[in-house]
Design a protein around this motif. Sequence first.
Motif, PDB file in Angstrom:
ATOM      1  N   THR A 138      -6.976   6.096   6.465  1.00 45.78           N
ATOM      2  CA  THR A 138      -5.991   5.013   6.472  1.00 45.78           C
ATOM      3  C   THR A 138      -4.858   5.317   7.448  1.00 45.78           C
ATOM      4  O   THR A 138      -4.817   6.389   8.051  1.00 45.78           O
ATOM      5  CB  THR A 138      -5.386   4.807   5.069  1.00 45.78           C
ATOM      6  OG1 THR A 138      -4.518   5.919   4.762  1.00 45.78           O
ATOM      7  CG2 THR A 138      -6.486   4.717   4.012  1.00 45.78           C
ATOM      8  N   ILE A 139      -3.928   4.385   7.563  1.00 41.40           N
ATOM      9  CA  ILE A 139      -2.788   4.591   8.462  1.00 41.40           C
ATOM     10  C   ILE A 139      -1.903   5.733   7.994  1.00 41.40           C
ATOM     11  O   ILE A 139      -1.103   6.260   8.765  1.00 41.40           O
ATOM     12  CB  ILE A 139      -1.937   3.310   8.592  1.00 41.40           C
ATOM     13  CG1 ILE A 139      -1.314   2.916   7.247  1.00 41.40           C
ATOM     14  CG2 ILE A 139      -2.747   2.175   9.178  1.00 41.40           C
ATOM     15  CD1 ILE A 139      -0.285   1.800   7.342  1.00 41.40           C
ATOM     16  N   PHE A 140      -2.034   6.141   6.731  1.00 40.21           N
ATOM     17  CA  PHE A 140      -1.195   7.202   6.187  1.00 40.21           C
ATOM     18  C   PHE A 140      -1.816   8.593   6.353  1.00 40.21           C
ATOM     19  O   PHE A 140      -1.150   9.602   6.100  1.00 40.21           O
ATOM     20  CB  PHE A 140      -0.942   6.957   4.690  1.00 40.21           C
ATOM     21  CG  PHE A 140      -0.425   5.588   4.371  1.00 40.21           C
ATOM     22  CD1 PHE A 140       0.879   5.232   4.684  1.00 40.21           C
ATOM     23  CD2 PHE A 140      -1.241   4.634   3.786  1.00 40.21           C
ATOM     24  CE1 PHE A 140       1.359   3.971   4.401  1.00 40.21           C
ATOM     25  CE2 PHE A 140      -0.778   3.368   3.493  1.00 40.21           C
ATOM     26  CZ  PHE A 140       0.529   3.031   3.811  1.00 40.21           C
ATOM     27  N   GLY A 141      -3.089   8.647   6.778  1.00 38.63           N
ATOM     28  CA  GLY A 141      -3.836   9.896   6.740  1.00 38.63           C
ATOM     29  C   GLY A 141      -3.209  11.059   7.484  1.00 38.63           C
ATOM     30  O   GLY A 141      -2.927  12.116   6.893  1.00 38.63           O
ATOM     31  N   ASP A 142      -2.983  10.909   8.790  1.00 36.00           N
ATOM     32  CA  ASP A 142      -2.489  12.023   9.600  1.00 36.00           C
ATOM     33  C   ASP A 142      -1.099  12.464   9.152  1.00 36.00           C
ATOM     34  O   ASP A 142      -0.823  13.663   9.027  1.00 36.00           O
ATOM     35  CB  ASP A 142      -2.460  11.631  11.082  1.00 36.00           C
ATOM     36  CG  ASP A 142      -3.860  11.461  11.660  1.00 36.00           C
ATOM     37  OD1 ASP A 142      -4.819  11.969  11.041  1.00 36.00           O
ATOM     38  OD2 ASP A 142      -3.994  10.808  12.708  1.00 36.00           O
ATOM     39  N   ALA A 143      -0.220  11.492   8.919  1.00 35.19           N
ATOM     40  CA  ALA A 143       1.160  11.824   8.534  1.00 35.19           C
ATOM     41  C   ALA A 143       1.194  12.537   7.188  1.00 35.19           C
ATOM     42  O   ALA A 143       1.953  13.501   6.998  1.00 35.19           O
ATOM     43  CB  ALA A 143       2.008  10.555   8.485  1.00 35.19           C
ATOM     44  N   LEU A 144       0.380  12.080   6.244  1.00 42.55           N
ATOM     45  CA  LEU A 144       0.358  12.711   4.921  1.00 42.55           C
ATOM     46  C   LEU A 144      -0.223  14.120   4.979  1.00 42.55           C
ATOM     47  O   LEU A 144       0.265  15.029   4.302  1.00 42.55           O
ATOM     48  CB  LEU A 144      -0.458  11.863   3.946  1.00 42.55           C
ATOM     49  CG  LEU A 144       0.294  10.807   3.140  1.00 42.55           C
ATOM     50  CD1 LEU A 144      -0.662  10.041   2.254  1.00 42.55           C
ATOM     51  CD2 LEU A 144       1.409  11.430   2.317  1.00 42.55           C
ATOM     52  N   ASP A 167       0.846  -1.193   0.000  1.00 44.42           N
ATOM     53  CA  ASP A 167       0.000   0.000   0.000  1.00 44.42           C
ATOM     54  C   ASP A 167       0.886   1.248   0.000  1.00 44.42           C
ATOM     55  O   ASP A 167       0.629   2.201  -0.741  1.00 44.42           O
ATOM     56  CB  ASP A 167      -0.912   0.019   1.227  1.00 44.42           C
ATOM     57  CG  ASP A 167      -1.908  -1.128   1.230  1.00 44.42           C
ATOM     58  OD1 ASP A 167      -2.298  -1.577   0.145  1.00 44.42           O
ATOM     59  OD2 ASP A 167      -2.295  -1.572   2.327  1.00 44.42           O
ATOM     60  N   ALA A 168       1.926   1.220   0.835  1.00 43.24           N
ATOM     61  CA  ALA A 168       2.862   2.355   0.885  1.00 43.24           C
ATOM     62  C   ALA A 168       3.532   2.549  -0.472  1.00 43.24           C
ATOM     63  O   ALA A 168       3.673   3.681  -0.959  1.00 43.24           O
ATOM     64  CB  ALA A 168       3.910   2.124   1.974  1.00 43.24           C
ATOM     65  N   TRP A 169       3.951   1.455  -1.088  1.00 42.16           N
ATOM     66  CA  TRP A 169       4.578   1.524  -2.413  1.00 42.16           C
ATOM     67  C   TRP A 169       3.635   2.160  -3.426  1.00 42.16           C
ATOM     68  O   TRP A 169       4.024   3.036  -4.200  1.00 42.16           O
ATOM     69  CB  TRP A 169       4.976   0.116  -2.864  1.00 42.16           C
ATOM     70  CG  TRP A 169       5.340   0.028  -4.311  1.00 42.16           C
ATOM     71  CD1 TRP A 169       4.506  -0.298  -5.341  1.00 42.16           C
ATOM     72  CD2 TRP A 169       6.611   0.305  -4.909  1.00 42.16           C
ATOM     73  NE1 TRP A 169       5.184  -0.265  -6.553  1.00 42.16           N
ATOM     74  CE2 TRP A 169       6.484   0.105  -6.308  1.00 42.16           C
ATOM     75  CE3 TRP A 169       7.846   0.679  -4.388  1.00 42.16           C
ATOM     76  CZ2 TRP A 169       7.539   0.279  -7.183  1.00 42.16           C
ATOM     77  CZ3 TRP A 169       8.906   0.862  -5.279  1.00 42.16           C
ATOM     78  CH2 TRP A 169       8.752   0.661  -6.646  1.00 42.16           C
ATOM     79  N   ASP A 196       6.533   6.272   4.537  1.00 43.70           N
ATOM     80  CA  ASP A 196       7.395   5.233   5.100  1.00 43.70           C
ATOM     81  C   ASP A 196       7.259   5.161   6.620  1.00 43.70           C
ATOM     82  O   ASP A 196       7.145   4.072   7.194  1.00 43.70           O
ATOM     83  CB  ASP A 196       8.856   5.499   4.734  1.00 43.70           C
ATOM     84  CG  ASP A 196       9.172   5.135   3.294  1.00 43.70           C
ATOM     85  OD1 ASP A 196       8.422   4.325   2.717  1.00 43.70           O
ATOM     86  OD2 ASP A 196      10.160   5.660   2.756  1.00 43.70           O
ATOM     87  N   ARG A 197       7.273   6.314   7.254  1.00 39.93           N
ATOM     88  CA  ARG A 197       7.193   6.317   8.718  1.00 39.93           C
ATOM     89  C   ARG A 197       5.854   5.778   9.187  1.00 39.93           C
ATOM     90  O   ARG A 197       5.785   5.019  10.166  1.00 39.93           O
ATOM     91  CB  ARG A 197       7.438   7.726   9.250  1.00 39.93           C
ATOM     92  CG  ARG A 197       8.870   8.188   9.050  1.00 39.93           C
ATOM     93  CD  ARG A 197       9.097   9.607   9.489  1.00 39.93           C
ATOM     94  NE  ARG A 197       9.137   9.739  10.939  1.00 39.93           N
ATOM     95  CZ  ARG A 197       9.520  10.849  11.565  1.00 39.93           C
ATOM     96  NH1 ARG A 197       9.882  11.906  10.860  1.00 39.93           N
ATOM     97  NH2 ARG A 197       9.542  10.902  12.869  1.00 39.93           N
ATOM     98  N   ALA A 198       4.776   6.150   8.506  1.00 38.90           N
ATOM     99  CA  ALA A 198       3.457   5.649   8.900  1.00 38.90           C
ATOM    100  C   ALA A 198       3.403   4.132   8.782  1.00 38.90           C
ATOM    101  O   ALA A 198       2.873   3.444   9.665  1.00 38.90           O
ATOM    102  CB  ALA A 198       2.381   6.293   8.026  1.00 38.90           C
TER     103      ALA A 198
END
Length: 358
Positions: free
Chosen positions: A161-167, A107-109, A188-190
């Motif tokens: 998603t797990i990327f939401g806040d960081a993005l 998903d990150a990729w 990557d960090r998320a």
Amino acid sequence: MSSPGTANRGRSSNYEYVVARTRSRRASLFDDDDYRKLVRMGTSEIARFMEETEYETEMNALGARFRGVDLVEYALNRNLAKHFDDLLRWSEGALYDYIARYLRKFDAWNVKTVIRGLYSGVESADVEDDLIRAGEFTDERVDALLNAGSIEDVVTSLEDTIFGDALAEAFEVYEQEDVLVPLENAIDRAFYETLLDGLPSNPERDSATGLYVEFLQAEVDFRNLRNALRLARSGADISPEEYYIAGGRLFDEQSLAQLTTNVDNLVSTVRESRYGEDLDAALGDLAEADNLLEFERALDAALLEYTDKLSNRYPTSVCPVLSYILAKEREVDNIRAIARGREAGLGPDEIEQELVIL
């Protein structure tokens, strides 16, 4: 790949069954001799070679729609997703959760691939060539990412998603500086920090959770090492703390910042660490590499070597499964690099320099 379901929760883990199936799959992976044959073939020959391997199903299914390197790429991605779907289908209990968490790396990729495509103005069809549908995101969500009209649309679509806040936080920096580094680093960090979320930091080493944590800590350590190497070689005025990923055991933020100023010290630190005894040969390659790409390929090989050693020490655990995932990724990456290199007119020696060969 669908989201982790509830059917496997509460069941005991079936390590012996999944490891046995995984070892059978690993035995069919290409070896280094196969790669050395492939680098001397043209793209049509590569396609014919793959039709006689375990990629036969994908090559035949896609052969009417694609040719050459496009056929190879789509077959690789579809085959990868099939194998990793199988891992989840076979697995039960905590083992299922461990694998599902780890496969979010795709998903990150995919998020990074879409963002890079939008930033560079690449056609969506070309971006799709590089997507790997092997993570937790549904096909519908991946398609929505692919059809996003802007980077802001991507960030907005990932709020849940797990990327939401960081993005969302990184997007503000991106808007100010117009560089992708903050966004890619946030992704990557998320991913890596979510991998270890809720897991004990110092579990009993020989336990199922302990082995999973040790594997993940090693990957975080190697990701931090990769970032440190890039900073050390780049000479860029970037704070190492911006790249630091929590959860590993080799670095803290302060030591990483200090080591980015000296590649030799970085290698020495790893040699003297918990990885040193297992990675002696690979570290020799790291020390002798004369450019950053060689350094990173040696690092990829070192991580594979370390995880293989964990698998051999703990043969009935999550380690052989995760090690297989890395090995399968390596196979797909190597074949893709060979096909693209041959299409670009590169010679065998030039292409071999791009491969991760143990």
